[in-house]
Design a protein around this motif. Structure first.
Motif, PDB file in Angstrom:
ATOM      1  N   GLN A   1      34.491  44.903  35.660  1.00  0.00           N
ATOM      2  CA  GLN A   1      34.672  45.547  36.950  1.00  0.00           C
ATOM      3  C   GLN A   1      35.855  44.924  37.686  1.00  0.00           C
ATOM      4  OE1 GLN A   1      31.069  45.418  39.208  1.00  0.00           O
ATOM      5  NE2 GLN A   1      29.837  46.417  37.651  1.00  0.00           N
ATOM      6  N   PRO A   2      36.722  45.753  38.262  1.00  0.00           N
ATOM      7  CA  PRO A   2      37.816  45.208  39.072  1.00  0.00           C
ATOM      8  C   PRO A   2      37.300  44.737  40.425  1.00  0.00           C
ATOM      9  CG  PRO A   2      37.851  47.601  39.127  1.00  0.00           C
ATOM     10  CD  PRO A   2      36.762  47.218  38.163  1.00  0.00           C
ATOM     11  N   GLY A   3      38.136  43.970  41.111  1.00  0.00           N
ATOM     12  CA  GLY A   3      37.795  43.557  42.453  1.00  0.00           C
ATOM     13  C   GLY A   3      37.106  42.208  42.549  1.00  0.00           C
ATOM     14  N   TRP A   4      36.824  41.562  41.420  1.00  0.00           N
ATOM     15  CA  TRP A   4      36.173  40.262  41.472  1.00  0.00           C
ATOM     16  C   TRP A   4      37.158  39.135  41.712  1.00  0.00           C
ATOM     17  CZ3 TRP A   4      31.146  38.545  41.316  1.00  0.00           C
ATOM     18  CH2 TRP A   4      30.171  39.534  41.175  1.00  0.00           C
ATOM     19  N   GLY A   5      38.425  39.376  41.439  1.00  0.00           N
ATOM     20  CA  GLY A   5      39.408  38.324  41.637  1.00  0.00           C
ATOM     21  C   GLY A   5      40.657  38.870  42.292  1.00  0.00           C
ATOM     22  N   VAL A   6      41.743  38.148  42.164  1.00  0.00           N
ATOM     23  CA  VAL A   6      43.025  38.576  42.709  1.00  0.00           C
ATOM     24  C   VAL A   6      43.996  38.747  41.547  1.00  0.00           C
ATOM     25  CG1 VAL A   6      42.630  37.400  44.893  1.00  0.00           C
ATOM     26  CG2 VAL A   6      43.787  36.199  43.057  1.00  0.00           C
ATOM     27  N   GLU A   7      45.076  39.426  41.832  1.00  0.00           N
ATOM     28  CA  GLU A   7      46.078  39.672  40.797  1.00  0.00           C
ATOM     29  C   GLU A   7      46.689  38.355  40.338  1.00  0.00           C
ATOM     30  OE1 GLU A   7      50.178  42.296  40.165  1.00  0.00           O
ATOM     31  OE2 GLU A   7      49.108  42.294  42.085  1.00  0.00           O
ATOM     32  N   GLY A   8      46.870  38.225  39.038  1.00  0.00           N
ATOM     33  CA  GLY A   8      47.441  37.013  38.484  1.00  0.00           C
ATOM     34  C   GLY A   8      46.421  36.016  37.987  1.00  0.00           C
ATOM     35  N   VAL A   9      45.128  36.289  38.202  1.00  0.00           N
ATOM     36  CA  VAL A   9      44.078  35.403  37.696  1.00  0.00           C
ATOM     37  C   VAL A   9      43.774  35.793  36.257  1.00  0.00           C
ATOM     38  CG1 VAL A   9      41.686  34.671  37.955  1.00  0.00           C
ATOM     39  CG2 VAL A   9      43.115  35.021  39.971  1.00  0.00           C
TER      40      VAL A   9
ATOM     41  N   ALA B   1      12.469  28.570  40.617  1.00  0.00           N
ATOM     42  CA  ALA B   1      12.989  29.922  40.818  1.00  0.00           C
ATOM     43  C   ALA B   1      14.448  29.884  41.265  1.00  0.00           C
ATOM     44  CB  ALA B   1      12.141  30.659  41.856  1.00  0.00           C
ATOM     45  N   VAL B   2      14.812  28.889  42.066  1.00  0.00           N
ATOM     46  CA  VAL B   2      16.198  28.753  42.519  1.00  0.00           C
ATOM     47  C   VAL B   2      17.125  28.495  41.335  1.00  0.00           C
ATOM     48  CG1 VAL B   2      17.759  27.223  43.785  1.00  0.00           C
ATOM     49  CG2 VAL B   2      15.694  28.074  44.878  1.00  0.00           C
ATOM     50  N   ARG B   3      16.690  27.654  40.406  1.00  0.00           N
ATOM     51  CA  ARG B   3      17.510  27.381  39.222  1.00  0.00           C
ATOM     52  C   ARG B   3      17.671  28.638  38.364  1.00  0.00           C
ATOM     53  NH1 ARG B   3      14.501  22.406  39.294  1.00  0.00           N
ATOM     54  NH2 ARG B   3      13.103  23.157  37.643  1.00  0.00           N
ATOM     55  N   ASP B   4      16.602  29.405  38.258  1.00  0.00           N
ATOM     56  CA  ASP B   4      16.688  30.652  37.496  1.00  0.00           C
ATOM     57  C   ASP B   4      17.635  31.641  38.166  1.00  0.00           C
ATOM     58  OD1 ASP B   4      14.936  29.667  35.651  1.00  0.00           O
ATOM     59  OD2 ASP B   4      13.163  30.631  36.512  1.00  0.00           O
ATOM     60  N   LEU B   5      17.585  31.707  39.496  1.00  0.00           N
ATOM     61  CA  LEU B   5      18.494  32.598  40.218  1.00  0.00           C
ATOM     62  C   LEU B   5      19.945  32.174  40.017  1.00  0.00           C
ATOM     63  CD1 LEU B   5      16.622  33.206  43.597  1.00  0.00           C
ATOM     64  CD2 LEU B   5      17.125  34.899  41.833  1.00  0.00           C
ATOM     65  N   ALA B   6      20.204  30.875  40.049  1.00  0.00           N
ATOM     66  CA  ALA B   6      21.572  30.385  39.834  1.00  0.00           C
ATOM     67  C   ALA B   6      22.077  30.783  38.457  1.00  0.00           C
ATOM     68  CB  ALA B   6      21.618  28.865  40.014  1.00  0.00           C
ATOM     69  N   ALA B   7      21.220  30.671  37.446  1.00  0.00           N
ATOM     70  CA  ALA B   7      21.621  31.074  36.093  1.00  0.00           C
ATOM     71  C   ALA B   7      21.858  32.586  36.021  1.00  0.00           C
ATOM     72  CB  ALA B   7      20.552  30.653  35.087  1.00  0.00           C
ATOM     73  N   ASN B   8      21.001  33.364  36.676  1.00  0.00           N
ATOM     74  CA  ASN B   8      21.164  34.824  36.651  1.00  0.00           C
ATOM     75  C   ASN B   8      22.442  35.253  37.366  1.00  0.00           C
ATOM     76  OD1 ASN B   8      18.772  35.140  35.255  1.00  0.00           O
ATOM     77  ND2 ASN B   8      17.547  35.376  37.105  1.00  0.00           N
ATOM     78  N   TYR B   9      22.718  34.647  38.514  1.00  0.00           N
ATOM     79  CA  TYR B   9      23.930  34.996  39.253  1.00  0.00           C
ATOM     80  C   TYR B   9      25.181  34.609  38.462  1.00  0.00           C
ATOM     81  CZ  TYR B   9      20.995  35.819  43.357  1.00  0.00           C
ATOM     82  OH  TYR B   9      20.047  36.306  44.228  1.00  0.00           O
ATOM     83  N   SER B  10      25.112  33.498  37.726  1.00  0.00           N
ATOM     84  CA  SER B  10      26.250  33.079  36.904  1.00  0.00           C
ATOM     85  C   SER B  10      26.522  34.100  35.803  1.00  0.00           C
ATOM     86  CB  SER B  10      25.978  31.699  36.287  1.00  0.00           C
ATOM     87  OG  SER B  10      25.819  30.715  37.299  1.00  0.00           O
ATOM     88  N   ARG B  11      25.472  34.574  35.170  1.00  0.00           N
ATOM     89  CA  ARG B  11      25.663  35.620  34.150  1.00  0.00           C
ATOM     90  C   ARG B  11      26.192  36.900  34.778  1.00  0.00           C
ATOM     91  NH1 ARG B  11      20.884  33.279  31.985  1.00  0.00           N
ATOM     92  NH2 ARG B  11      19.603  34.715  33.204  1.00  0.00           N
ATOM     93  N   TRP B  12      25.761  37.193  35.972  1.00  0.00           N
ATOM     94  CA  TRP B  12      26.242  38.378  36.686  1.00  0.00           C
ATOM     95  C   TRP B  12      27.753  38.297  36.877  1.00  0.00           C
ATOM     96  CZ3 TRP B  12      24.563  39.974  42.323  1.00  0.00           C
ATOM     97  CH2 TRP B  12      24.990  41.275  42.564  1.00  0.00           C
ATOM     98  N   VAL B  13      28.246  37.141  37.291  1.00  0.00           N
ATOM     99  CA  VAL B  13      29.685  36.971  37.496  1.00  0.00           C
ATOM    100  C   VAL B  13      30.437  37.132  36.182  1.00  0.00           C
ATOM    101  CG1 VAL B  13      31.484  35.325  38.132  1.00  0.00           C
ATOM    102  CG2 VAL B  13      29.430  35.518  39.533  1.00  0.00           C
ATOM    103  N   ARG B  14      29.941  36.487  35.127  1.00  0.00           N
ATOM    104  CA  ARG B  14      30.642  36.565  33.841  1.00  0.00           C
ATOM    105  C   ARG B  14      30.690  38.002  33.324  1.00  0.00           C
ATOM    106  NH1 ARG B  14      27.607  31.785  32.900  1.00  0.00           N
ATOM    107  NH2 ARG B  14      26.081  32.948  31.658  1.00  0.00           N
ATOM    108  N   ASN B  15      29.612  38.728  33.470  1.00  0.00           N
ATOM    109  CA  ASN B  15      29.594  40.114  32.986  1.00  0.00           C
ATOM    110  C   ASN B  15      30.411  41.032  33.886  1.00  0.00           C
ATOM    111  OD1 ASN B  15      27.881  39.302  30.930  1.00  0.00           O
ATOM    112  ND2 ASN B  15      26.030  39.821  32.073  1.00  0.00           N
TER     113      ASN B  15
ATOM    114  N   SER C   1      35.089  32.414  35.474  1.00  0.00           N
ATOM    115  CA  SER C   1      33.845  31.980  34.852  1.00  0.00           C
ATOM    116  C   SER C   1      32.906  31.444  35.925  1.00  0.00           C
ATOM    117  CB  SER C   1      34.106  30.907  33.784  1.00  0.00           C
ATOM    118  OG  SER C   1      34.675  29.751  34.375  1.00  0.00           O
ATOM    119  N   ALA C   2      31.631  31.422  35.588  1.00  0.00           N
ATOM    120  CA  ALA C   2      30.610  30.887  36.493  1.00  0.00           C
ATOM    121  C   ALA C   2      29.546  30.207  35.661  1.00  0.00           C
ATOM    122  CB  ALA C   2      30.009  31.993  37.341  1.00  0.00           C
ATOM    123  N   SER C   3      29.034  29.102  36.163  1.00  0.00           N
ATOM    124  CA  SER C   3      28.000  28.361  35.443  1.00  0.00           C
ATOM    125  C   SER C   3      27.144  27.610  36.449  1.00  0.00           C
ATOM    126  CB  SER C   3      28.620  27.382  34.446  1.00  0.00           C
ATOM    127  OG  SER C   3      29.471  26.462  35.122  1.00  0.00           O
TER     128      SER C   3
END
Length: 249
Positions: free
Chosen positions: A88-96, A69-83, A100-102
């Motif tokens: 959505q703004p606010g995930w990074g800083v200006e100039g980035v 289940a932990v591995r599945d959560l890691a994969a789901n959270y990685s897709r969450w970051v990519r999407n 990506s997440a994996s």
């Protein structure tokens, strides 16, 4: 009888064989030009931070299937970051320029990467994304924390008692009916939190946290890749130019 000739037409590479020095010089000039372009290209720096999916309580470790289940959560959270980072703004800083997440294979560790022309911004971007993800996951998981759910249950207990007192002290039938309606609503909310608490208390696996196990650090840049790419382009262009020049000669 038709005329046959044993002469073969000259090869397209024949001019290169006739002028090898010139061909080699043009080829080296193209390679040198490609290398210079690769060296002068502005590099893209890459930074990385790592998060680990872990339980909110140690009792979750003994549950069968929790590592999977932990591995599945890691994969789901990685897709969450990519999407989310794409829309959505606010995930990074200006100039980035890219985020990506994996998940690291066969583990509950998430690799967060950010790219920028500025190495400091790349590091800040990876750290910001990791912090944002951990905060959002923590906020969502707080809704499934048995202690917090029980705290909400305790908050409603005085409201139920006060509603019951209003029913008992009502002077008129209309006031009593209104007080009973309010009592039913508060009791329903309290019972819902109570049932939710009993379910979460018996199933600790539903609560997980993200822990920062590696703060963002610079892990590399694109200079070697750019040099190799432009060198390959220069060699190809030099070969084509050498063929054209020797053919004209």
């Amino acid at each position: 009888m038709p005329h046959t000739s044993s002469d073969t037409p000259p090869s397209a590479l024949t001019p290169l064989a006739r002028h090898p020095v010139i061909a080699l010089g043009v080829l080296l000039a193209g390679a040198l030009l490609g290398a210079l372009l690769g060296l002068t290209a502005a590099p893209v720096y890459r930074a990385e931070a790592r998060l680990s999916v872990g339980p909110a309580s140690n009792s979750a470790y003994v549950i069968s299937g929790y590592p999977l289940a932990v591995r599945d959560l890691a994969a789901n959270y990685s897709r969450w970051v990519r999407n989310s980072s794409a829309v959505q703004p606010g995930w990074g800083v200006e100039g980035v320029s890219a985020v990506s997440a994996s998940p690291i294979p066969d583990s509950g560790v998430i690799r967060i990467e950010a790219e920028s022309r500025d190495p400091a911004r790349a590091v800040a971007g990876a750290q910001a994304v990791a912090t944002t993800l951990a905060t959002l996951v923590g906020t969502e998981q707080d809704k499934n924390d048995p202690k917090l759910v029980y705290a909400e249950y305790e908050k409603l207990a005085p409201q139920v008692a006060a509603a019951q007192a209003r029913v008992e002290n009502a002077k008129t039938d209309a006031a009593r009916r209104q007080a009973r309606v309010q009592l039913a609503m508060v009791q329903l909310q309290r019972d819902a939190f109570g049932e939710r608490y009993r379910r979460l208390f018996s199933d600790p696996q539903v609560v997980s946290r993200l822990q920062l196990i590696q703060p963002a650090v610079a892990v590399g840049d694109s200079r070697k890749a750019a040099l190799a790419r432009w060198l390959l382009v220069g060699v190809g262009a030099g070969a084509a130019a050498a063929l054209v020049v020797t053919t004209l000669l």
